[in-house]
Scaffold this motif. Structure first.
Motif, mmCIF file in Angstrom:
data_model
loop_
_atom_site.group_PDB
_atom_site.id
_atom_site.type_symbol
_atom_site.label_atom_id
_atom_site.label_comp_id
_atom_site.label_asym_id
_atom_site.label_seq_id
_atom_site.Cartn_x
_atom_site.Cartn_y
_atom_site.Cartn_z
ATOM 1 N N PHE A 157 -68.702 -9.475 35.080
ATOM 2 C CA PHE A 157 -67.707 -9.305 36.148
ATOM 3 C C PHE A 157 -67.977 -10.265 37.300
ATOM 4 O O PHE A 157 -67.055 -10.883 37.839
ATOM 5 C CB PHE A 157 -67.703 -7.860 36.637
ATOM 6 N N HIS A 158 -69.230 -10.395 37.674
ATOM 7 C CA HIS A 158 -69.563 -11.302 38.768
ATOM 8 C C HIS A 158 -69.275 -12.750 38.393
ATOM 9 O O HIS A 158 -68.787 -13.531 39.216
ATOM 10 C CB HIS A 158 -71.033 -11.115 39.162
ATOM 11 N N ASP A 159 -69.552 -13.126 37.144
ATOM 12 C CA ASP A 159 -69.244 -14.483 36.703
ATOM 13 C C ASP A 159 -67.740 -14.746 36.710
ATOM 14 O O ASP A 159 -67.305 -15.901 36.865
ATOM 15 C CB ASP A 159 -69.800 -14.731 35.298
ATOM 16 N N ALA A 160 -66.956 -13.678 36.535
ATOM 17 C CA ALA A 160 -65.496 -13.810 36.606
ATOM 18 C C ALA A 160 -65.002 -13.848 38.049
ATOM 19 O O ALA A 160 -63.807 -14.014 38.291
ATOM 20 C CB ALA A 160 -64.826 -12.663 35.856
ATOM 21 N N GLY A 161 -65.911 -13.673 39.006
ATOM 22 C CA GLY A 161 -65.547 -13.705 40.421
ATOM 23 C C GLY A 161 -65.065 -12.385 40.961
ATOM 24 O O GLY A 161 -64.490 -12.333 42.054
ATOM 25 N N LEU A 162 -65.302 -11.299 40.233
ATOM 26 C CA LEU A 162 -64.791 -9.991 40.654
ATOM 27 C C LEU A 162 -65.759 -9.317 41.615
ATOM 28 O O LEU A 162 -66.915 -9.029 41.267
ATOM 29 C CB LEU A 162 -64.556 -9.102 39.432
ATOM 30 N N TYR A 163 -65.292 -9.062 42.817
ATOM 31 C CA TYR A 163 -66.039 -8.279 43.803
ATOM 32 C C TYR A 163 -65.595 -6.828 43.672
ATOM 33 O O TYR A 163 -64.429 -6.501 43.902
ATOM 34 C CB TYR A 163 -65.762 -8.776 45.220
ATOM 35 N N HIS A 164 -66.531 -5.964 43.260
ATOM 36 C CA HIS A 164 -66.225 -4.544 43.132
ATOM 37 C C HIS A 164 -66.544 -3.863 44.456
ATOM 38 O O HIS A 164 -67.700 -3.808 44.873
ATOM 39 C CB HIS A 164 -67.041 -3.915 41.998
ATOM 40 N N ALA A 165 -65.507 -3.333 45.105
ATOM 41 C CA ALA A 165 -65.664 -2.783 46.448
ATOM 42 C C ALA A 165 -66.497 -1.513 46.484
ATOM 43 O O ALA A 165 -66.995 -1.128 47.542
ATOM 44 C CB ALA A 165 -64.291 -2.510 47.063
ATOM 45 N N SER A 180 -71.013 -0.407 27.865
ATOM 46 C CA SER A 180 -70.833 -0.056 29.271
ATOM 47 C C SER A 180 -69.505 -0.587 29.800
ATOM 48 O O SER A 180 -69.012 -1.633 29.366
ATOM 49 C CB SER A 180 -71.992 -0.574 30.119
ATOM 50 N N TRP A 181 -68.930 0.148 30.743
ATOM 51 C CA TRP A 181 -67.622 -0.140 31.320
ATOM 52 C C TRP A 181 -67.705 0.015 32.830
ATOM 53 O O TRP A 181 -68.524 0.786 33.333
ATOM 54 C CB TRP A 181 -66.570 0.849 30.807
ATOM 55 N N LEU A 182 -66.829 -0.656 33.547
ATOM 56 C CA LEU A 182 -66.668 -0.416 34.982
ATOM 57 C C LEU A 182 -65.295 0.203 35.219
ATOM 58 O O LEU A 182 -64.322 -0.117 34.534
ATOM 59 C CB LEU A 182 -66.788 -1.701 35.790
ATOM 60 N N ILE A 183 -65.218 1.092 36.211
ATOM 61 C CA ILE A 183 -63.954 1.727 36.585
ATOM 62 C C ILE A 183 -63.786 1.686 38.099
ATOM 63 O O ILE A 183 -64.698 1.275 38.822
ATOM 64 C CB ILE A 183 -63.875 3.196 36.097
ATOM 65 N N ASP A 184 -62.636 2.152 38.571
ATOM 66 C CA ASP A 184 -62.268 2.288 39.979
ATOM 67 C C ASP A 184 -62.233 0.932 40.680
ATOM 68 O O ASP A 184 -63.170 0.542 41.378
ATOM 69 C CB ASP A 184 -63.217 3.235 40.712
ATOM 70 N N PHE A 185 -61.118 0.241 40.517
ATOM 71 C CA PHE A 185 -60.969 -1.102 41.080
ATOM 72 C C PHE A 185 -60.063 -1.119 42.308
ATOM 73 O O PHE A 185 -59.491 -2.152 42.645
ATOM 74 C CB PHE A 185 -60.466 -2.060 39.994
ATOM 75 N N ASP A 186 -59.960 0.019 42.971
ATOM 76 C CA ASP A 186 -59.229 0.089 44.239
ATOM 77 C C ASP A 186 -59.933 -0.793 45.268
ATOM 78 O O ASP A 186 -61.157 -0.733 45.418
ATOM 79 C CB ASP A 186 -59.187 1.548 44.722
ATOM 80 N N LYS A 187 -59.174 -1.633 45.934
ATOM 81 C CA LYS A 187 -59.665 -2.538 46.983
ATOM 82 C C LYS A 187 -60.597 -3.630 46.446
ATOM 83 O O LYS A 187 -61.330 -4.246 47.209
ATOM 84 C CB LYS A 187 -60.334 -1.758 48.119
ATOM 85 N N CYS A 188 -60.599 -3.849 45.129
ATOM 86 C CA CYS A 188 -61.393 -4.935 44.547
ATOM 87 C C CYS A 188 -60.571 -6.227 44.537
ATOM 88 O O CYS A 188 -59.348 -6.191 44.534
ATOM 89 C CB CYS A 188 -61.818 -4.584 43.130
ATOM 90 N N HIS A 189 -61.253 -7.353 44.504
ATOM 91 C CA HIS A 189 -60.556 -8.640 44.508
ATOM 92 C C HIS A 189 -61.482 -9.722 43.974
ATOM 93 O O HIS A 189 -62.664 -9.479 43.745
ATOM 94 C CB HIS A 189 -60.070 -8.985 45.912
ATOM 95 N N PHE A 190 -60.913 -10.904 43.802
ATOM 96 C CA PHE A 190 -61.677 -12.033 43.277
ATOM 97 C C PHE A 190 -62.154 -12.914 44.422
ATOM 98 O O PHE A 190 -61.440 -13.129 45.403
ATOM 99 C CB PHE A 190 -60.828 -12.832 42.296
ATOM 100 N N ARG A 191 -63.383 -13.435 44.258
ATOM 101 C CA ARG A 191 -63.989 -14.283 45.275
ATOM 102 C C ARG A 191 -64.658 -15.495 44.624
ATOM 103 O O ARG A 191 -64.985 -15.467 43.446
ATOM 104 C CB ARG A 191 -65.059 -13.516 46.063
ATOM 105 N N GLN A 192 -64.877 -16.497 45.444
ATOM 106 C CA GLN A 192 -65.693 -17.632 45.018
ATOM 107 C C GLN A 192 -67.163 -17.196 45.009
ATOM 108 O O GLN A 192 -67.532 -16.234 45.680
ATOM 109 C CB GLN A 192 -65.498 -18.810 45.977
ATOM 110 N N PRO A 193 -68.029 -17.893 44.235
ATOM 111 C CA PRO A 193 -69.453 -17.527 44.199
ATOM 112 C C PRO A 193 -70.050 -17.483 45.596
ATOM 113 O O PRO A 193 -69.715 -18.293 46.463
ATOM 114 C CB PRO A 193 -70.074 -18.648 43.358
ATOM 115 N N GLY A 194 -70.935 -16.502 45.828
ATOM 116 C CA GLY A 194 -71.558 -16.370 47.146
ATOM 117 C C GLY A 194 -72.540 -15.215 47.173
ATOM 118 O O GLY A 194 -72.855 -14.614 46.133
#
Length: 235
Positions: A157-165, A180-194
């Motif tokens: 997920f992080h390599d895809a740029g996904l910031y999980h809020a 394994s799975w991740l859930i609850d993507f409310d207020k999540c968005h994509f970011r550049q590496p950082g």
């Protein structure tokens, strides 16, 4: 993706998720009448598990948290359609699902406008035979390979740029095949590496430590965290 606008109601839905989509699918009373409620998850709010002719789904209404939630329990200030809570989460999940990442498939999203505010709901596919890590760790320990697998998944997920809020131990699921799975993507968005990816992991660590303090006999240790990190760093 299809779009319906009916009065104050705007709906996005994926027709592949349904036999014939109905606006009533967002109403829990509809599922009661169909005798199609298969369970619920009760936390701060209730998430419903329902079943239609296609399969099992999750129905979730959006609520506010914190102090403002006591005043505006489930209403949000009006924004552009695509930026509403449900549509934004639908968009993020659709992108992740297309990339083959382990997330519930988004099926439908709704916003209902009323003057300067709106309410929102989302319908997702249910991940079958899966439980969150807190529920599992209250009963049993995971082995090193399972922890490493969780780390590898989060790294994807992080390599895809996904910031999980809200990356916490309740929002990581493990199914009966060990996936394994991740859930609850409310207020999540994509970011550049950082540095956000490191901060995301620190949030998850705090969650494990918190749950360990809440539950006597919780099957988690700092060594487990190191195993998770080894999987994360090896990916």
């Amino acid at each position: 993706m299809e779009r319906i606008e009916h009065g104050s109601e705007i709906i996005w839905y994926d027709p592949e998720c349904f036999g014939a989509f109905k606006r009533d699918y967002f109403e829990i009373d509809y599922w009661r009448e169909q005798n199609a409620i298969r369970g619920k998850s009760v936390g701060r709010n209730t998430t419903w598990f329902v079943e239609d002719e296609v399969g099992h789904k999750v129905l979730r209404h959006y609520y506010r948290g914190g102090m403002i939630g006591r005043v505006m329990e489930d209403t949000f200030l009006h924004v552009a359609e695509s930026k509403s809570r449900a549509m934004a989460e639908f968009t993020v999940l659709a992108k992740l699902h297309r990339r083959g990442l382990p997330v519930p498939r988004p099926c439908a999203a709704r916003m209902v406008r009323s003057n300067l505010v709106y309410r929102a709901d989302i319908i997702l596919t249910r991940i079958n035979n899966a439980r969150d890590l807190v529920a599992i760790l209250k009963e049993q320990a995971l082995n090193k390979q399972e922890w490493q697998g969780i780390g590898r998944t989060i790294r994807q997920f992080h390599d895809a740029g996904l910031y999980h809020a809200d990356l916490n131990s309740h929002n990581v699921l493990l199914d009966d095949s060990g996936k394994s799975w991740l859930i609850d993507f409310d207020k999540c968005h994509f970011r550049q590496p950082g540095s956000w990816s490191r901060e995301n992991m620190e949030r998850l660590l705090r969650s494990f430590r918190k749950e360990q303090g809440l539950h006597p006999g919780f099957h988690w240790s700092e060594q487990d965290w190191q195993a998770l990190l080894s999987g994360y760093r090896a990916s």
